[in-house]
Design an enzyme around this catalytic site. Structure first.
Site, PDB file in Angstrom:
ATOM      1  N   ASP A  44       0.854  -1.194   0.000  1.00 62.19           N
ATOM      2  CA  ASP A  44       0.000   0.000   0.000  1.00 62.19           C
ATOM      3  C   ASP A  44       0.886   1.238   0.000  1.00 62.19           C
ATOM      4  OD1 ASP A  44       0.410   0.958   2.994  1.00 62.19           O
ATOM      5  OD2 ASP A  44       0.109  -1.209   3.059  1.00 62.19           O
TER       6      ASP A  44
ATOM      7  N   ASP B  51       0.699   3.518   2.427  1.00 59.77           N
ATOM      8  CA  ASP B  51       0.483   4.058   3.762  1.00 59.77           C
ATOM      9  C   ASP B  51      -0.712   5.003   3.671  1.00 59.77           C
ATOM     10  OD1 ASP B  51       1.389   3.861   6.465  1.00 59.77           O
ATOM     11  OD2 ASP B  51       2.154   5.894   6.332  1.00 59.77           O
TER      12      ASP B  51
END
Length: 290
Positions: A209, A211
């Site tokens: 991802d 974050d």
């Protein structure tokens, strides 16, 4: 446990199950630092022995703060591990390091608060942590991942946070201003303890991802979905990594003597109890039979 197992792999519970690997035995080890996360699977691949340890235990039941890092590293050392390869899911702090890419970090920033991060509570040891990830092992990991066509970044700074919550947006933006590239929850104190045990340590960070700096919200569903997608890439990389480990050259690797100039405590002050506790780690430097 007379047969030495020079290669250790810390990661998910399924890493010891891929084509061509043969499971030899499963071992439970007690250590002076408690029980490891789980039993350790000893396997062979192309004639090489490997010790597999699930960092969070089978079923992923141990949160990052409570992983028994010292017991895990000590147990691998007891089995003869020198080359310590780890896999971890991380968030990216850079657009170019995209989800489903891999990264082989070379630096780390410690943002943990509740973890014990040394073996040596009873003696004074100052180990150099300037280069937390072993350069020789990092190159092996990077070359293996690239050879499999996996988009892999050859360096990066990993911020290790306490968890189990993900970062706030303010923290995520702060880490970017520090020049950090990745954010995760497990490399500390694992990397420190491996160095204190004179192991060559490096990690394959799997990006799941961005974050939350990119105005996204990290969710467990997203992380799990991308981790599952990465499983095949991890297996392909391992099939190249294991044969590439230069067994027999350990004495030429800087990690082999990382404690040579670390001890401050006068050796005469180390009594029988401490000799038993630290014998596995310090037998090169102290006569523990005396």
């Amino acid at each position: 446990m007379t047969t030495q197992t020079p290669i250790g792999i810390i990661g998910g519970s399924g890493l010891s199950d891929f084509d061509g690997i043969r499971v030899v035995e499963t071992i439970d080890i007690d250590t002076p630092f408690g029980k490891p996360s789980d039993s350790i699977t000893i396997a062979e691949y192309e004639g090489r022995r490997i010790a597999f340890l699930p960092r969070h235990g089978r079923g992923h039941r141990i949160p990052p703060t409570h992983v028994p890092y010292a017991a895990n590293i000590w147990a691998l050392k007891r089995l003869g591990v020198f080359w310590c390869i780890t896999f971890s899911a991380v968030g990216s702090l850079r657009k170019e390091i995209a989800p489903e890419h891999f990264c082989i970090p070379d630096q780390i920033i410690d943002r943990t608060r509740h973890r014990h991060d040394t073996f040596y509570d009873d003696i004074v040891m100052h180990v150099s942590f300037a280069d937390p990830f072993n350069a020789q092992l990092r190159k092996i990991l990077y070359d293996a991942c690239c050879a499999e066509g996996i988009t892999t970044h050859d360096k990066g700074t990993y911020v290790c946070i306490e968890g189990p919550a993900f970062s706030t947006r303010a923290e995520s933006h702060l880490y970017r201003t520090w020049g950090a590239d990745l954010v995760g929850m497990t490399a500390i104190p694992e990397a420190k303890l491996a160095l204190e045990a004179e192991m060559a340590y490096a990690t394959v960070a799997q990006i799941t991802d961005y974050d939350c700096w990119a105005d996204e919200t990290v969710t467990v569903d997203t992380v799990i979905e991308r981790m599952k997608h990465n499983v095949q890439n991890v297996e392909k990389a391992l099939k190249r990594i294991i044969p590439a480990i230069p067994l027999g050259t350990e004495a030429q690797n800087p990690a082999h003597d990382s404690l040579a100039f670390a001890m401050i405590t006068n050796r005469a002050c180390i009594g029988a109890e401490l000799r038993e506790k630290y014998g596995l780690l310090l037998e090169k430097y102290i006569d523990f039979k005396g």
